[in-house]
Scaffold this active site. Sequence first.
Site: not given
Length: 211
Positions: A44, A69, A118, A191-194
């Site tokens: 990922e 990351e 991004d 994901t957290e964003y999702e």
Amino acid sequence: MRQRNKPWADDFLKEHRKLIIPNPSEYKGRWKDVFENDRPIHIEVGTGKGQFIVGMAKQYPDVNFIGIEIAKSIVVTAAQKVLAAENDNILLLNEDASDLREYFADNEIDGIYLNFSDPWPKNRHEKRRLTYKKFLEQYQKILNPSGKVIFKTDNRGLFEYSLVSLTDFGMNLEEVNLDLHAIEDTTNIMTEYEERFSAKGQPIYRLKASF
């Protein structure tokens, strides 16, 4: 988004060197030795705080996962999630993913996940988008012939750009989904964003492609 500094992060990285691998280029071509098994390896790119990779590792225990990351303050949060979940099929890299060929050998990887990257919306920043041809060349190199790239985003412009970029590169689009949550895919790990975007009614776009 500016990340909050974690003064203890350096000590945490040193303490958990078996999870957050230092000097990963030393293991290029030998990641199955690091995992000590012959399972497929998925990566990922931009693993964030770790919710996705931890969920995937639980759902697919016969697959090994490597999360990359660049932000130290974020990768330690992901590592805490991994440790709490007691996953033995995850490794993390606190590295820049600008050239994945530094860390992985030809055909070494079986799947690549790009989650909420991004969008770099300005034209002059096109080369930074993770679906730009420069990155596709890398993915093609490190993926085995049956490997897939799976891309999710909430950004319609980036999604449309990616469709064109992958098509121009000659990739096979195996899925193009303009509203992922509408199909109720029970295998989808958010994901957290999702979670945040979908709770606001924002459609989530997903594509799956191969070379």
